[in-house]
Design a protein around this motif. Structure first.
Motif, PDB file in Angstrom:
ATOM      1  N   THR A 190       2.643  -6.465   9.126  1.00 20.08           N
ATOM      2  CA  THR A 190       3.101  -5.453   8.841  1.00 20.08           C
ATOM      3  C   THR A 190       4.354  -5.509   8.065  1.00 20.08           C
ATOM      4  OG1 THR A 190       2.685  -4.625  10.955  1.00 20.08           O
ATOM      5  CG2 THR A 190       4.174  -3.128   9.058  1.00 20.08           C
ATOM      6  N   SER A 191       4.871  -6.771   8.888  1.00 20.07           N
ATOM      7  CA  SER A 191       6.441  -6.755   7.584  1.00 20.07           C
ATOM      8  C   SER A 191       6.049  -7.777   6.481  1.00 20.07           C
ATOM      9  CB  SER A 191       7.221  -7.371   8.922  1.00 20.07           C
ATOM     10  OG  SER A 191       5.833  -8.654   9.263  1.00 20.07           O
ATOM     11  N   ARG A 192       4.834  -7.971   6.282  1.00 14.11           N
ATOM     12  CA  ARG A 192       4.436  -8.801   5.444  1.00 14.11           C
ATOM     13  C   ARG A 192       4.340  -7.679   4.629  1.00 14.11           C
ATOM     14  NH1 ARG A 192       2.272 -13.079   8.546  1.00 14.11           N
ATOM     15  NH2 ARG A 192       0.216 -12.469   8.525  1.00 14.11           N
ATOM     16  N   LEU A 193       3.101  -6.834   4.926  1.00  8.77           N
ATOM     17  CA  LEU A 193       2.754  -5.700   3.475  1.00  8.77           C
ATOM     18  C   LEU A 193       3.786  -4.780   3.688  1.00  8.77           C
ATOM     19  CD1 LEU A 193       0.194  -4.148   2.591  1.00  8.77           C
ATOM     20  CD2 LEU A 193       0.154  -2.466   4.469  1.00  8.77           C
ATOM     21  N   ILE A 194       5.158  -4.542   4.343  1.00 13.22           N
ATOM     22  CA  ILE A 194       6.086  -3.610   3.953  1.00 13.22           C
ATOM     23  C   ILE A 194       6.819  -4.360   2.285  1.00 13.22           C
ATOM     24  CG2 ILE A 194       8.406  -2.885   4.450  1.00 13.22           C
ATOM     25  CD1 ILE A 194       6.855  -2.080   6.746  1.00 13.22           C
ATOM     26  N   VAL A 195       7.157  -6.005   3.045  1.00 10.21           N
ATOM     27  CA  VAL A 195       7.317  -6.604   1.870  1.00 10.21           C
ATOM     28  C   VAL A 195       6.938  -6.575   0.534  1.00 10.21           C
ATOM     29  CG1 VAL A 195       7.829  -9.055   1.137  1.00 10.21           C
ATOM     30  CG2 VAL A 195       8.138  -8.265   3.058  1.00 10.21           C
ATOM     31  N   THR A 196       5.601  -6.555   0.459  1.00  6.66           N
ATOM     32  CA  THR A 196       4.601  -6.800  -0.678  1.00  6.66           C
ATOM     33  C   THR A 196       5.133  -5.322  -1.100  1.00  6.66           C
ATOM     34  OG1 THR A 196       2.897  -8.087   0.679  1.00  6.66           O
ATOM     35  CG2 THR A 196       2.199  -6.350  -1.288  1.00  6.66           C
ATOM     36  N   ILE A 197       5.174  -3.615  -0.337  1.00  2.00           N
ATOM     37  CA  ILE A 197       4.544  -2.864  -0.989  1.00  2.00           C
ATOM     38  C   ILE A 197       6.716  -2.762  -1.287  1.00  2.00           C
ATOM     39  CG2 ILE A 197       5.084  -0.378  -0.603  1.00  2.00           C
ATOM     40  CD1 ILE A 197       3.708  -0.713   1.801  1.00  2.00           C
ATOM     41  N   LEU A 198       7.587  -3.298  -1.249  1.00  3.88           N
ATOM     42  CA  LEU A 198       8.080  -3.286  -2.306  1.00  3.88           C
ATOM     43  C   LEU A 198       8.889  -4.632  -2.803  1.00  3.88           C
ATOM     44  CD1 LEU A 198      10.595  -3.458   1.333  1.00  3.88           C
ATOM     45  CD2 LEU A 198      10.919  -1.131   0.017  1.00  3.88           C
ATOM     46  N   SER A 199       7.820  -4.998  -3.472  1.00  2.00           N
ATOM     47  CA  SER A 199       7.816  -6.168  -4.553  1.00  2.00           C
ATOM     48  C   SER A 199       6.980  -6.285  -4.818  1.00  2.00           C
ATOM     49  CB  SER A 199       8.580  -7.994  -4.001  1.00  2.00           C
ATOM     50  OG  SER A 199       7.717  -7.797  -2.884  1.00  2.00           O
ATOM     51  N   ASP A 200       5.616  -5.676  -5.081  1.00  2.00           N
ATOM     52  CA  ASP A 200       4.813  -5.802  -5.951  1.00  2.00           C
ATOM     53  C   ASP A 200       4.577  -5.399  -7.141  1.00  2.00           C
ATOM     54  OD1 ASP A 200       2.083  -5.996  -6.929  1.00  2.00           O
ATOM     55  OD2 ASP A 200       1.301  -6.490  -4.768  1.00  2.00           O
ATOM     56  N   PRO A 201       4.385  -6.178  -8.176  1.00  2.00           N
ATOM     57  CA  PRO A 201       4.688  -5.153  -9.563  1.00  2.00           C
ATOM     58  C   PRO A 201       3.406  -3.961  -9.869  1.00  2.00           C
ATOM     59  CG  PRO A 201       3.803  -7.677  -9.879  1.00  2.00           C
ATOM     60  CD  PRO A 201       3.822  -7.346  -8.164  1.00  2.00           C
ATOM     61  N   ALA A 202       2.334  -4.421  -9.161  1.00  3.13           N
ATOM     62  CA  ALA A 202       1.587  -3.460  -9.618  1.00  3.13           C
ATOM     63  C   ALA A 202       1.395  -1.917  -8.904  1.00  3.13           C
ATOM     64  CB  ALA A 202       0.586  -3.700  -8.693  1.00  3.13           C
ATOM     65  N   GLU A 203       1.897  -1.307  -9.988  1.00  3.36           N
ATOM     66  CA  GLU A 203       2.123   0.309  -9.493  1.00  3.36           C
ATOM     67  C   GLU A 203       1.413   0.498  -8.858  1.00  3.36           C
ATOM     68  OE1 GLU A 203       3.469   4.093 -10.263  1.00  3.36           O
ATOM     69  OE2 GLU A 203       3.894   2.370 -11.134  1.00  3.36           O
ATOM     70  N   GLU A 204       0.517   0.418  -8.605  1.00  2.00           N
ATOM     71  CA  GLU A 204      -0.689   0.961  -6.968  1.00  2.00           C
ATOM     72  C   GLU A 204      -0.203   0.555  -5.940  1.00  2.00           C
ATOM     73  OE1 GLU A 204      -3.101  -0.194 -10.144  1.00  2.00           O
ATOM     74  OE2 GLU A 204      -1.823  -0.809  -9.210  1.00  2.00           O
ATOM     75  N   ALA A 205       0.985  -0.391  -5.842  1.00  2.23           N
ATOM     76  CA  ALA A 205       1.664  -0.984  -4.312  1.00  2.23           C
ATOM     77  C   ALA A 205       2.369   0.439  -4.225  1.00  2.23           C
ATOM     78  CB  ALA A 205       1.855  -2.064  -4.279  1.00  2.23           C
ATOM     79  N   ARG A 206       3.041   0.976  -5.086  1.00  5.61           N
ATOM     80  CA  ARG A 206       3.912   1.696  -4.981  1.00  5.61           C
ATOM     81  C   ARG A 206       3.693   3.361  -4.903  1.00  5.61           C
ATOM     82  NH1 ARG A 206       5.885  -1.637  -8.621  1.00  5.61           N
ATOM     83  NH2 ARG A 206       5.297  -0.391 -10.171  1.00  5.61           N
ATOM     84  N   SER A 207       2.064   3.489  -5.218  1.00  2.00           N
ATOM     85  CA  SER A 207       1.683   5.076  -4.815  1.00  2.00           C
ATOM     86  C   SER A 207       0.709   5.865  -4.296  1.00  2.00           C
ATOM     87  CB  SER A 207       0.608   4.927  -6.247  1.00  2.00           C
ATOM     88  OG  SER A 207       1.383   4.397  -8.003  1.00  2.00           O
ATOM     89  N   TRP A 208       1.180   5.150  -3.000  1.00  2.00           N
ATOM     90  CA  TRP A 208       0.621   5.347  -1.868  1.00  2.00           C
ATOM     91  C   TRP A 208       0.962   6.833  -1.574  1.00  2.00           C
ATOM     92  CZ3 TRP A 208       3.669   5.561   2.597  1.00  2.00           C
ATOM     93  CH2 TRP A 208       4.601   4.877   2.441  1.00  2.00           C
ATOM     94  N   THR A 209       2.532   6.392  -1.328  1.00  2.29           N
ATOM     95  CA  THR A 209       3.673   7.873  -0.174  1.00  2.29           C
ATOM     96  C   THR A 209       2.298   8.956  -0.940  1.00  2.29           C
ATOM     97  OG1 THR A 209       4.884   8.454  -2.305  1.00  2.29           O
ATOM     98  CG2 THR A 209       5.151   6.445  -0.641  1.00  2.29           C
ATOM     99  N   GLY A 210       2.460  10.146   0.763  1.00  2.00           N
ATOM    100  CA  GLY A 210       1.587  11.454   0.048  1.00  2.00           C
ATOM    101  C   GLY A 210       2.892  11.841   0.790  1.00  2.00           C
ATOM    102  N   PRO A 211       2.395  13.625   1.250  1.00  3.29           N
ATOM    103  CA  PRO A 211       3.763  15.270   2.073  1.00  3.29           C
ATOM    104  C   PRO A 211       4.132  13.916   2.906  1.00  3.29           C
ATOM    105  CG  PRO A 211       1.274  15.694   0.968  1.00  3.29           C
ATOM    106  CD  PRO A 211       1.139  14.306   0.596  1.00  3.29           C
ATOM    107  N   ALA A 212       3.797  13.386   3.937  1.00 10.18           N
ATOM    108  CA  ALA A 212       4.241  13.497   5.260  1.00 10.18           C
ATOM    109  C   ALA A 212       5.141  12.095   4.668  1.00 10.18           C
ATOM    110  CB  ALA A 212       3.487  12.758   6.493  1.00 10.18           C
TER     111      ALA A 212
END
Length: 209
Positions: free
Chosen positions: A109-131
């Protein structure tokens, strides 16, 4: 124990590989090979690699989001303007709870969150939804009420810092320290230190312009 279904096996494999190699560094072929599934399974169950990334992240983040929401509800039921320290505790505490030391799931989980914060790929930051958007906006509004001197831009910067500091701290707990470095502290002490540090960071006066 029942064998995980194909969808779950793909999610498990993708979570591991995305956390280790990032979005662009992980191929659909590698995911399906690790999952023991055929190449078409990602398209069948998720539609695309980007939608698989979103499903992986949401599966990891949903328990954190739910706990953050419950914590804020509890605070606001008591007072409309809780102290910064209690807001930080409600916001950051679930990150520690879902990334426990000595647990491989917490490490992923921690590695994945670091990936979300640092990955240059737009797909890594486009996962959020209404919740996720709703919880973020509610905390943003709560922090804004008790920290009126911060601009919206700086407040959001500091909130992102909570995620970054917590995820990196948890990640280091699961890694072997370099020779000569002090070993990270796990458990309740690390949580208390983090809450104290993040409260001071959130409460700091804005820089002079």
């Amino acid at each position: 124990m029942a064998t995980p279904d194909t969808r779950t096996q793909i999610l498990d494999a993708a979570e591991r590989l995305f956390a280790e190699h990032g979005y662009r560094g992980t191929s659909v072929r590698a995911i399906t090979k690790l999952a023991g599934a055929n190449l078409a399974a990602v398209g069948y169950h998720f539609g695309s690699k980007a939608e698989l990334m979103a499903a992986v992240v949401r599966r990891v983040v949903e328990p954190i989001t739910a706990a953050q929401c419950a914590g804020l509800d509890k605070l606001l039921a008591r007072t409309p303007d809780p102290p910064v320290s209690e807001l930080v505790e409600a916001f950051a505490g679930p990150l520690f709870d879902e990334m426990p030391a000595g647990d491989e799931g917490g490490a992923r989980t921690s590695r994945l969150i670091v990936t979300i914060l640092s990955d240059p790929a737009e797909e890594a930051r486009s996962w959020t939804g209404p919740a996720e958007d709703s919880v973020r906006e509610r905390y943003f509004a709560a922090f804004a009420r008790v920290l009126p001197g911060l601009s919206p831009e700086e407040l959001w910067f500091r909130m992102r810092g909570i995620f970054a500091v917590t995820a990196v701290e948890r990640l280091q707990v699961h890694q072997q320290p370099s020779p000569g470095c002090v070993s990270p502290v796990a458990g309740e002490a690390a949580r208390r230190w983090a809450i104290t540090f993040l409260t001071a960071a959130m409460s700091a006066s804005p820089p002079l312009t």
